[in-house]
Design a protein around this motif. Sequence first.
Motif, PDB file in Angstrom:
ATOM      1  N   LEU A 161     -12.210   1.001  -9.884  1.00  0.00           N
ATOM      2  CA  LEU A 161     -12.204   0.985  -8.324  1.00  0.00           C
ATOM      3  C   LEU A 161     -13.220  -0.264  -7.519  1.00  0.00           C
ATOM      4  O   LEU A 161     -12.670  -1.226  -6.389  1.00  0.00           O
ATOM      5  N   PHE A 169     -13.324  -8.792  -5.274  1.00  0.00           N
ATOM      6  CA  PHE A 169     -13.396  -9.016  -3.333  1.00  0.00           C
ATOM      7  C   PHE A 169     -14.830 -10.301  -3.056  1.00  0.00           C
ATOM      8  O   PHE A 169     -14.786 -10.623  -2.153  1.00  0.00           O
TER       9      PHE A 169
ATOM     10  N   ILE B 180     -18.602   4.569  -2.988  1.00  0.00           N
ATOM     11  CA  ILE B 180     -17.206   4.782  -4.196  1.00  0.00           C
ATOM     12  C   ILE B 180     -18.314   5.726  -5.495  1.00  0.00           C
ATOM     13  O   ILE B 180     -16.936   6.626  -5.623  1.00  0.00           O
ATOM     14  N   PRO B 214      -6.488  -6.921  -9.739  1.00  0.00           N
ATOM     15  CA  PRO B 214      -4.803  -6.809  -9.212  1.00  0.00           C
ATOM     16  C   PRO B 214      -4.507  -7.317  -8.233  1.00  0.00           C
ATOM     17  O   PRO B 214      -3.058  -8.065  -8.141  1.00  0.00           O
ATOM     18  N   LYS B 221       1.088  -1.986  -8.775  1.00  0.00           N
ATOM     19  CA  LYS B 221       1.125  -0.337  -9.212  1.00  0.00           C
ATOM     20  C   LYS B 221      -0.746  -0.308  -8.899  1.00  0.00           C
ATOM     21  O   LYS B 221      -0.888   1.352  -8.688  1.00  0.00           O
ATOM     22  N   THR B 222      -1.058  -0.881  -9.798  1.00  0.00           N
ATOM     23  CA  THR B 222      -2.603  -1.033  -9.826  1.00  0.00           C
ATOM     24  C   THR B 222      -3.061  -0.415  -8.024  1.00  0.00           C
ATOM     25  O   THR B 222      -4.198  -0.027  -7.515  1.00  0.00           O
ATOM     26  N   ARG B 225      -2.412   2.735  -6.355  1.00  0.00           N
ATOM     27  CA  ARG B 225      -3.472   4.284  -7.131  1.00  0.00           C
ATOM     28  C   ARG B 225      -4.452   3.484  -6.418  1.00  0.00           C
ATOM     29  O   ARG B 225      -5.264   4.418  -5.950  1.00  0.00           O
ATOM     30  N   HIS B 226      -4.898   2.590  -5.387  1.00  0.00           N
ATOM     31  CA  HIS B 226      -6.565   2.246  -5.763  1.00  0.00           C
ATOM     32  C   HIS B 226      -6.425   2.486  -4.215  1.00  0.00           C
ATOM     33  O   HIS B 226      -7.297   3.408  -3.723  1.00  0.00           O
ATOM     34  N   MET B 229      -6.787   6.578  -4.000  1.00  0.00           N
ATOM     35  CA  MET B 229      -8.102   7.280  -4.046  1.00  0.00           C
ATOM     36  C   MET B 229      -8.438   6.601  -2.864  1.00  0.00           C
ATOM     37  O   MET B 229      -9.605   7.870  -2.998  1.00  0.00           O
ATOM     38  N   LEU B 230      -8.482   5.954  -2.075  1.00  0.00           N
ATOM     39  CA  LEU B 230      -9.498   5.736  -1.171  1.00  0.00           C
ATOM     40  C   LEU B 230      -9.670   6.918   0.262  1.00  0.00           C
ATOM     41  O   LEU B 230      -8.189   6.864   0.212  1.00  0.00           O
ATOM     42  N   HIS B 235     -12.717   1.524   4.328  1.00  0.00           N
ATOM     43  CA  HIS B 235     -12.566   1.664   3.024  1.00  0.00           C
ATOM     44  C   HIS B 235     -11.088   0.506   2.646  1.00  0.00           C
ATOM     45  O   HIS B 235     -10.975  -0.636   1.581  1.00  0.00           O
ATOM     46  N   TYR B 239     -10.163  -2.867   1.494  1.00  0.00           N
ATOM     47  CA  TYR B 239      -9.771  -2.921   0.587  1.00  0.00           C
ATOM     48  C   TYR B 239      -8.153  -4.014   0.648  1.00  0.00           C
ATOM     49  O   TYR B 239      -7.258  -4.543   0.542  1.00  0.00           O
ATOM     50  N   THR B 243      -7.437  -7.629  -0.477  1.00  0.00           N
ATOM     51  CA  THR B 243      -6.266  -7.410  -1.365  1.00  0.00           C
ATOM     52  C   THR B 243      -5.181  -8.826  -0.411  1.00  0.00           C
ATOM     53  O   THR B 243      -5.253  -9.827  -1.337  1.00  0.00           O
TER      54      THR B 243
END
Lengths: 265, 265
Positions: A161, A169, B180, B214, B221-222, B225-226, B229-230, B235, B239, B243
């Motif tokens: 991550l 990024f 992170i 990703p 999917k990724t 999941r990311h 997790m954050l 953050h 993200y 993205t």
Amino acid sequence: MISVVILGAGNVAHHLYKAFFSSENVTVTQWYNRNIQSMRPFNNEVQLTDNLSQLIEADIYIIAVSDDAISELSQQLPFEDRLVVHTSGSVSPYDIDMKNRRGILYPLQTFSREANIDFSEVPLCIETLMRKDYDQLKELGQSISNNVKRVNSDQRASLHLAAVFVNNFTNQLFRIAHEITESQGAEFDLLKPLILETANKVQDLSPFKAQTGPAKRNDKKTIKRHLKMLDNEDHKDIYKLMTASIQKTHAPAFSIKKLKKIKKD
Amino acid sequence: MISVVILGAGNVAHHLYKAFFSSENVTVTQWYNRNIQSMRPFNNEVQLTDNLSQLIEADIYIIAVSDDAISELSQQLPFEDRLVVHTSGSVSPYDIDMKNRRGILYPLQTFSREANIDFSEVPLCIETLMRKDYDQLKELGQSISNNVKRVNSDQRASLHLAAVFVNNFTNQLFRIAHEITESQGAEFDLLKPLILETANKVQDLSPFKAQTGPAKRNDKKTIKRHLKMLDNEDHKDIYKLMTASIQKTHAPAFSIKKLKKIKKD
């Protein structure tokens, strides 16, 4: 001597193959891919196959395919109780079919086909489900990298991550800088030494200590002028969010400075 | 031989002083600052002064002070019709008092006191209000850098803004990556080779071509999941925004791929 079979022919597979081929302690017994076209140049060095039923014996099988394909490929392996590892930052070792012993060999680097990578500098994050497999996987890692670390799956997921932040990024910030300079007929190339130095600086200094600029200084005049210059709304949003993030990170520093100022006054 | 007087004693002034001192074509006649404490180590090499009325004659006066102080300092200069330049990326040449001839010598790099910079690689953006001053300022620039460019004020402002993206914002992404990884007990150090390679890659490749990951692959999917997790909302926002920015930049590529797929089907 450790023998390996590589499965997959993407960028990671290619770079791993070259690193293993250059190592004195490893022999690549076989290289598998569904389509062996891109591996043809290596035909004289290694046995190529596109047939899973013809896989031969090796100490370690390395599945270097896209995340979604790992599980299925591992199910199709025509053997049991051998050490099978994948190279993904985000897939669980349990995604590998349980008929084999399982582990991870995750190289934390961005690979492109053209760019030559000094593999000895690439951090290799390793993990095995069984303790007895750990030493051999570590030995394999150390035969190509000076930076082999035991990393559990939660840590590996956090590294994967974090890698999106420092690689994807960051690269998008470079892209935006490219758009900003081009819109004024300025050369993006002039930013390249700064880009390198920004990366160099955090090799020795923490990112916290390396920070400078209008956001950290809370230089409202410059921030306002910058926001006025940005005519792309998306760039404006990113400017605002990153500025706020820097100010939050460095807010304690402001408070301390304010405190000192108050003490001085 | 070009003679210069440096005004200011911050990081830029220090690095410029060292670069000029090492050059065979430049002599630093005098170095001024309100407080000469930090310049003491150079006492044997150059005349130091904290008194503007004692400034001596030179070909070029270089004001290397904070943006807000440039205008006032230029008003206090006790002479007229000499070439006075400042080193700021964002201040207009017209901020320099009009009693002197005016220009800009903007080094596009991040300077910290400790870090040694190879000045020959630092891009120097130069501009003069009068044509007749240009050649001398260019000669001064070329005596310390191999990368001297004529840059007008709009271009310079866009470079300064772009520099905030590639330096300050990028560094903040490194900081977030640090947070992170630390939160999972993983080592930030493992990301350092990736950080270097990310910067290296765009030295030869455009950021557009260098992009991976990703967001570009639209790997939902990724990404999901990311985001799960954050746990830090800031953050998470960064993200999402980065993205979306990557996907907007690479959307035409998606469309082309889709088109090819449709043609194939």
